[in-house]
Motif scaffolding. Structure first.
Motif, PDB file in Angstrom:
ATOM      1  N   GLU A   1       0.841  -1.201   0.000  1.00 52.84           N
ATOM      2  CA  GLU A   1       0.000   0.000   0.000  1.00 52.84           C
ATOM      3  C   GLU A   1       0.871   1.244   0.000  1.00 52.84           C
ATOM      4  O   GLU A   1       1.847   1.351   0.749  1.00 52.84           O
ATOM      5  CB  GLU A   1      -0.911  -0.004   1.228  1.00 52.84           C
ATOM      6  CG  GLU A   1      -1.884   1.167   1.254  1.00 52.84           C
ATOM      7  CD  GLU A   1      -2.848   1.100   2.436  1.00 52.84           C
ATOM      8  OE1 GLU A   1      -3.938   1.672   2.338  1.00 52.84           O
ATOM      9  OE2 GLU A   1      -2.491   0.469   3.450  1.00 52.84           O
ATOM     10  N   CYS A   2       0.520   2.216  -0.819  1.00 54.34           N
ATOM     11  CA  CYS A   2       1.285   3.459  -0.843  1.00 54.34           C
ATOM     12  C   CYS A   2       0.733   4.419   0.213  1.00 54.34           C
ATOM     13  O   CYS A   2      -0.398   4.271   0.673  1.00 54.34           O
ATOM     14  CB  CYS A   2       1.248   4.101  -2.220  1.00 54.34           C
ATOM     15  SG  CYS A   2      -0.374   4.771  -2.684  1.00 54.34           S
ATOM     16  N   PHE A   3       1.553   5.411   0.564  1.00 55.79           N
ATOM     17  CA  PHE A   3       1.169   6.333   1.620  1.00 55.79           C
ATOM     18  C   PHE A   3      -0.082   7.120   1.255  1.00 55.79           C
ATOM     19  O   PHE A   3      -0.961   7.343   2.106  1.00 55.79           O
ATOM     20  CB  PHE A   3       2.324   7.290   1.926  1.00 55.79           C
ATOM     21  CG  PHE A   3       1.975   8.341   2.945  1.00 55.79           C
ATOM     22  CD1 PHE A   3       1.734   7.999   4.268  1.00 55.79           C
ATOM     23  CD2 PHE A   3       1.866   9.672   2.574  1.00 55.79           C
ATOM     24  CE1 PHE A   3       1.402   8.968   5.216  1.00 55.79           C
ATOM     25  CE2 PHE A   3       1.542  10.651   3.512  1.00 55.79           C
ATOM     26  CZ  PHE A   3       1.309  10.299   4.827  1.00 55.79           C
ATOM     27  N   ASP A   4      -0.208   7.552   0.018  1.00 53.85           N
ATOM     28  CA  ASP A   4      -1.370   8.359  -0.377  1.00 53.85           C
ATOM     29  C   ASP A   4      -2.672   7.577  -0.188  1.00 53.85           C
ATOM     30  O   ASP A   4      -3.686   8.141   0.254  1.00 53.85           O
ATOM     31  CB  ASP A   4      -1.234   8.829  -1.830  1.00 53.85           C
ATOM     32  CG  ASP A   4      -0.135   9.871  -2.001  1.00 53.85           C
ATOM     33  OD1 ASP A   4       0.252  10.484  -0.982  1.00 53.85           O
ATOM     34  OD2 ASP A   4       0.340  10.048  -3.134  1.00 53.85           O
ATOM     35  N   THR A   5      -2.653   6.293  -0.523  1.00 54.79           N
ATOM     36  CA  THR A   5      -3.844   5.465  -0.339  1.00 54.79           C
ATOM     37  C   THR A   5      -4.160   5.309   1.134  1.00 54.79           C
ATOM     38  O   THR A   5      -5.326   5.410   1.553  1.00 54.79           O
ATOM     39  CB  THR A   5      -3.634   4.088  -0.983  1.00 54.79           C
ATOM     40  OG1 THR A   5      -3.318   4.252  -2.356  1.00 54.79           O
ATOM     41  CG2 THR A   5      -4.884   3.235  -0.846  1.00 54.79           C
ATOM     42  N   PHE A   6      -3.126   5.047   1.920  1.00 54.62           N
ATOM     43  CA  PHE A   6      -3.327   4.936   3.367  1.00 54.62           C
ATOM     44  C   PHE A   6      -3.860   6.245   3.934  1.00 54.62           C
ATOM     45  O   PHE A   6      -4.810   6.248   4.733  1.00 54.62           O
ATOM     46  CB  PHE A   6      -2.008   4.564   4.052  1.00 54.62           C
ATOM     47  CG  PHE A   6      -2.036   4.750   5.536  1.00 54.62           C
ATOM     48  CD1 PHE A   6      -2.661   3.821   6.350  1.00 54.62           C
ATOM     49  CD2 PHE A   6      -1.462   5.870   6.115  1.00 54.62           C
ATOM     50  CE1 PHE A   6      -2.716   4.003   7.728  1.00 54.62           C
ATOM     51  CE2 PHE A   6      -1.500   6.061   7.496  1.00 54.62           C
ATOM     52  CZ  PHE A   6      -2.130   5.126   8.298  1.00 54.62           C
ATOM     53  N   LEU A   7      -3.253   7.358   3.568  1.00 57.46           N
ATOM     54  CA  LEU A   7      -3.644   8.656   4.107  1.00 57.46           C
ATOM     55  C   LEU A   7      -5.112   8.948   3.827  1.00 57.46           C
ATOM     56  O   LEU A   7      -5.823   9.497   4.684  1.00 57.46           O
ATOM     57  CB  LEU A   7      -2.762   9.757   3.501  1.00 57.46           C
ATOM     58  CG  LEU A   7      -2.975  11.167   4.015  1.00 57.46           C
ATOM     59  CD1 LEU A   7      -2.638  11.261   5.501  1.00 57.46           C
ATOM     60  CD2 LEU A   7      -2.139  12.160   3.209  1.00 57.46           C
ATOM     61  N   ALA A   8      -5.581   8.543   2.671  1.00 58.74           N
ATOM     62  CA  ALA A   8      -6.962   8.843   2.283  1.00 58.74           C
ATOM     63  C   ALA A   8      -7.977   8.194   3.210  1.00 58.74           C
ATOM     64  O   ALA A   8      -9.105   8.672   3.329  1.00 58.74           O
ATOM     65  CB  ALA A   8      -7.200   8.394   0.841  1.00 58.74           C
ATOM     66  N   ARG A   9      -7.609   7.124   3.897  1.00 63.83           N
ATOM     67  CA  ARG A   9      -8.562   6.472   4.799  1.00 63.83           C
ATOM     68  C   ARG A   9      -8.374   6.865   6.264  1.00 63.83           C
ATOM     69  O   ARG A   9      -8.951   6.252   7.147  1.00 63.83           O
ATOM     70  CB  ARG A   9      -8.494   4.953   4.638  1.00 63.83           C
ATOM     71  CG  ARG A   9      -7.156   4.298   4.898  1.00 63.83           C
ATOM     72  CD  ARG A   9      -7.274   2.795   4.632  1.00 63.83           C
ATOM     73  NE  ARG A   9      -6.018   2.087   4.650  1.00 63.83           N
ATOM     74  CZ  ARG A   9      -5.421   1.599   5.736  1.00 63.83           C
ATOM     75  NH1 ARG A   9      -6.006   1.737   6.912  1.00 63.83           N
ATOM     76  NH2 ARG A   9      -4.261   0.955   5.639  1.00 63.83           N
ATOM     77  N   THR A  10      -7.563   7.892   6.523  1.00 60.68           N
ATOM     78  CA  THR A  10      -7.400   8.392   7.883  1.00 60.68           C
ATOM     79  C   THR A  10      -8.296   9.600   8.118  1.00 60.68           C
ATOM     80  O   THR A  10      -8.859  10.174   7.183  1.00 60.68           O
ATOM     81  CB  THR A  10      -5.941   8.791   8.165  1.00 60.68           C
ATOM     82  OG1 THR A  10      -5.622   9.961   7.401  1.00 60.68           O
ATOM     83  CG2 THR A  10      -4.986   7.658   7.807  1.00 60.68           C
ATOM     84  N   ALA A  11      -8.373  10.018   9.388  1.00 66.04           N
ATOM     85  CA  ALA A  11      -9.240  11.141   9.753  1.00 66.04           C
ATOM     86  C   ALA A  11      -8.601  12.501   9.512  1.00 66.04           C
ATOM     87  O   ALA A  11      -9.284  13.517   9.601  1.00 66.04           O
ATOM     88  CB  ALA A  11      -9.646  11.017  11.229  1.00 66.04           C
ATOM     89  N   ARG A  12      -7.295  12.538   9.240  1.00 67.92           N
ATOM     90  CA  ARG A  12      -6.614  13.830   9.158  1.00 67.92           C
ATOM     91  C   ARG A  12      -5.958  14.076   7.806  1.00 67.92           C
ATOM     92  O   ARG A  12      -5.019  14.869   7.710  1.00 67.92           O
ATOM     93  CB  ARG A  12      -5.553  13.915  10.265  1.00 67.92           C
ATOM     94  CG  ARG A  12      -6.097  13.769  11.673  1.00 67.92           C
ATOM     95  CD  ARG A  12      -7.089  14.849  12.050  1.00 67.92           C
ATOM     96  NE  ARG A  12      -6.472  16.144  12.123  1.00 67.92           N
ATOM     97  CZ  ARG A  12      -5.833  16.625  13.195  1.00 67.92           C
ATOM     98  NH1 ARG A  12      -5.736  15.875  14.277  1.00 67.92           N
ATOM     99  NH2 ARG A  12      -5.305  17.828  13.187  1.00 67.92           N
TER     100      ARG A  12
END
Length: 391
Positions: free
Chosen positions: A172-183
């Protein structure tokens, strides 16, 4: 013992001699970074105080180290009686989570039986065995509970800390992970603003000489953020980290992050890396930069690295602070096991403490609140004088 041999190590020299074998054992199993030789040996040197090493080690028929129960022995006075207390090494002052027996994979049940037998044979040397901050789902917990029941020992189990963590998907890339976080939006906006500032940089210290420069900056920023509320300001705790960071560095298990603007560090994260787990151990930042979310941005960068480097888990360790829930959706629990033998001094102490707790609860329920408030205010200080501070 079916080919197993138990050796009790009581001296610092013997502890030191176990280094290479201990490292290999830790890498092969489920042990956390807090069970590594580096962390526990550093703790023994700097914070062990009067607690003496009491390492139960088990070797197989070929002489290979297969298990370690890394304990320390301390003598305490209680009610005019001297009690001998066995506790984990590293269980005090430095926030060690997931302390555990270090057991070779596949042999956990047999090794736990050997260690329980060893504790029985040295029963004259201890009154209480207290194992704090064990992961609730650790095989050691269930195995020890079964062994204690079989021997008629008393085991008291209580909850300790909740530890938020996040599972990282392979590839998983960081951008994909970031998109599913609250911040996500806030992170991107703050990151872009910081990038425009002169002298913006994020540095990662891993080599001993880099860490020697970064660690004082981490202490400074942590003190700015937490002040006297942090135990990291204590000289002996700082001495522990100064001792253990070079040891961890040699094993590739530590990284200090610094976020700087205009040539001055304004945020820091102390990260630990072991196996496939990236752990956020502690952090600090300059409160003057709070409105710019420098802490948020730096935490995000640690997630970026954890994903890029193929870690499968990011662990925030103990504490359920709100910012952790912005990044992590799961939690695990740690527990404390307190083990005593029937009719022993330790057993009497545990029973007396339970009666005392029950009496306090009955008193609390029976007395009016205004009376309880007055009792709390008159509770003695450490110097014996009454305190007017409410609980």
């Amino acid at each position: 013992m079916n080919g197993w041999t138990m050796v009790l190590v009581r001296e610092t020299r013997g502890f030191l001699a176990l280094r290479d074998e201990w490292r290999s054992l830790c890498e092969s199993g489920r042990a956390s970074v807090f069970n590594t030789w580096e962390w526990l040996f550093g703790w023994h040197l700097q914070l062990g105080g009067r607690r003496r090493p009491f390492l139960l080690t088990v070797r197989d028929g070929s002489g290979q180290l297969a298990g370690v129960l890394p304990l320390s022995l301390e003598e305490r006075w209680w009610g005019g009686v001297r009690l001998k207390w066995l506790r984990w090494l590293g269980d005090e002052g430095v926030g060690s989570d997931y302390l555990d027996a270090i057991l070779r994979p596949g042999d956990e049940a047999a090794l736990t039986e050997v260690l329980a037998d060893a504790l029985e044979r040295v029963r004259h040397e201890w009154d209480i065995l207290e194992l704090s901050d064990v992961e609730e789902l650790s095989p050691t917990v269930a195995l020890l509970e079964a062994r204690c029941r079989a021997r008629g020992w008393h085991l008291e189990r209580t909850g300790r800390n909740r530890c938020p963590y996040e599972v990282l998907d392979a590839g998983e890339c960081f951008d994909t992970f970031l998109a599913r976080t609250a911040r996500a939006d806030n992170f991107l906006r703050r990151r872009k603003w910081l990038e425009r500032q002169e002298g913006f940089a994020i540095t990662r210290a891993e080599k001993p000489e880099e860490l020697a420069r970064a660690l004082p900056e981490f202490f400074r920023l942590h003190a700015l953020r937490w002040g006297t509320r942090s135990g990291l300001g204590a000289p002996d705790v700082q001495a522990f980290h100064q001792e253990v960071v070079p040891l961890l560095s040699a094993a590739g298990k530590v990284r200090l992050y610094l976020l700087s603007v205009g040539g001055r560090a304004v945020a820091s994260v102390y990260a630990l890396r072991h196996g496939r787990t990236f752990s956020y151990y502690n952090a600090g930042y300059d409160p003057e930069w709070k409105s710019r979310s420098v802490g948020l941005v730096l935490v995000g960068e640690t997630f970026r690295d954890a994903l890029a480097e193929g870690f499968s888990e990011y662990d925030f360790l103990r504490g359920t602070e709100a910012y952790k829930s912005d990044w992590a959706r799961r939690q695990r629990m740690t527990v404390q096991l307190r083990i005593t033998r029937p009719m022993s001094l330790g057993d009497w102490m545990v029973r007396a403490q339970a009666l005392e707790r029950t009496a306090r609860n009955v008193l609390r329920d029976a007395l009016p609140e205004q009376v309880l408030t007055r009792v709390r205010r008159l509770r003695p200080r450490g110097d014996g004088s009454p305190s007017e501070m409410a609980e």
